[in-house]
Scaffold this active site. Structure first.
Site, PDB file in Angstrom:
ATOM      1  CB  CYS A   1     -17.238-104.441  -9.246  1.00 48.87           C
ATOM      2  SG  CYS A   1     -17.612-105.418  -7.758  1.00 48.87           S
TER       3      CYS A   1
ATOM      4  CG  HIS B   1     -22.248-103.627  -9.689  1.00 48.72           C
ATOM      5  ND1 HIS B   1     -21.434-103.969 -10.755  1.00 48.72           N
ATOM      6  CD2 HIS B   1     -21.810-104.345  -8.626  1.00 48.72           C
ATOM      7  CE1 HIS B   1     -20.545-104.865 -10.343  1.00 48.72           C
ATOM      8  NE2 HIS B   1     -20.749-105.103  -9.068  1.00 48.72           N
TER       9      HIS B   1
ATOM     10  CD  GLU C   1     -22.627-102.000 -13.657  1.00 48.81           C
ATOM     11  OE1 GLU C   1     -22.146-103.084 -13.292  1.00 48.81           O
ATOM     12  OE2 GLU C   1     -22.388-100.918 -13.080  1.00 48.81           O
TER      13      GLU C   1
END
Length: 331
Positions: A132, A224, A226
């Site tokens: 990001c 994202h 994760e």
């Protein structure tokens, strides 16, 4: 004091001396409220994606970041000094974003550490994942490509499509859904012109993942993978809290593609009430309804492919195989 977290696996090959762990440096620059959650997200993801490997994760953070007393204490006690990273060798590097505080990334207090980290990864040929805001900063440092401010924040779970057959997306379907949450974006045409390889793209969120190959391979995620299932909900609640407290002018938009109709209806009802009776105390009645983890399998495949590339580069005969489990943190 320093700390490490291990994802340890066992195999009969350990007796042969092939037990050197795969060393991953995780530079976690998230703000205090998300510091430990981000740590847990990556630990769980790498544990699942690297179940066949012996993985050692070591934690670092940029020292210039503005933190409260509890955040400073936690980093001092549980993370290694950034100076230790410069002198050690790692098989892979993961760098998280940080809370943006200035329009120009070059004015952020951590910019000197970020530029040194990019240079270090290049010079040592350490494969890296830039997540990001860290992706935006690394691209700016590497090739002078500046991010563009969006009219509205991108927040939600968006359909992403595979572009080409890069090993990073091996085994993935032609399209999948991943969370994005950001106020800025990168122009894919400028990335491609500078030699970056687009790996996945979203019509709504733009470039999802892209690659740069020079002395080593850098992977950039604007999204994202994760994130855990409730991450976007927590961000949404945080922003609603800022609106109720008067520090945000407009009520934030609900994350797109994230809630089912029933959940979305409850959040719409809360918004109508909040706009009628704007009060910080109202946040206590914010709906608590976390959606399913729709991108879990995709995230495991993405990071499993990345870890597999690290193993291939280092030499698979140095790795352990077997079933894995995460151990407790030890100083």
């Amino acid at each position: 004091m320093t700390a490490t977290l291990r994802v340890v696996n066992h195999s009969s090959r350990a007796s042969e001396g092939h037990d050197a762990p795969l060393e991953i440096a995780l530079v976690n620059n998230m703000p205090d409220a998300a510091l430990q959650t981000t740590e847990q997200q990556f630990t769980a993801l790498l544990g699942a994606a690297g179940a066949d490997y012996n993985i050692r994760i070591r934690f670092f953070s940029f020292p210039e970041l503005l933190r409260g007393q509890s955040g400073r204490s936690y980093v001092a006690e549980q993370y290694e000094p950034i100076e230790q990273l410069w002198s050690d060798e790692f098989d892979g590097l993961i760098v998280t974003g940080a809370e943006p505080r200035t329009p120009d990334l070059r004015d952020e207090v951590y910019w000197p550490s970020l530029t040194r980290l990019v240079a270090w990864a290049e010079e040592t040929a350490t494969p890296a994942v830039w997540s990001c805001l860290a992706a935006h900063a690394a691209v700016l440092r590497l090739d002078g490509i500046e991010r563009t401010r969006l009219e509205e924040k991108i927040s939600g779970v968006f359909r992403c499509s595979k572009v080409g057959d890069h090993p990073l997306v091996s085994g993935l379907p032609t399209s999948w859904r991943l969370p994005h949450s950001r106020l800025n974006t990168l122009d894919p045409e400028r990335l491609i012109a500078a030699g970056y390889e687009l790996v996945s793209f979203s019509d709504e969120a733009g470039a999802d993942a892209f690659i740069l190959r020079r002395r080593t391979t850098f992977v950039f995620f604007q999204g994202h993978p994760e994130y855990d299932a409730g991450a976007l909900l927590r961000e949404y609640r945080r922003d609603v809290g800022r609106y109720l407290a008067g520090t945000m002018e407009h009520y934030p938009e609900m994350p797109a593609g994230y809630f089912d109709d029933e959940r979305a209806h409850s959040f719409d009802a809360f918004r109508a009430r909040a706009e009628r009776q704007r009060s910080r105390d109202l946040l206590e009645e914010f709906p608590d309804s976390s959606p399913p983890h729709l991108w879990h399998d995709v995230a495991i495949l993405l990071y499993g492919n990345w870890l597999g590339a690290l193993v291939a580069e280092r030499g698979s005969d140095r790795m352990l195989t077997g079933s894995g489990a995460a151990s407790a943190r030890s100083p």
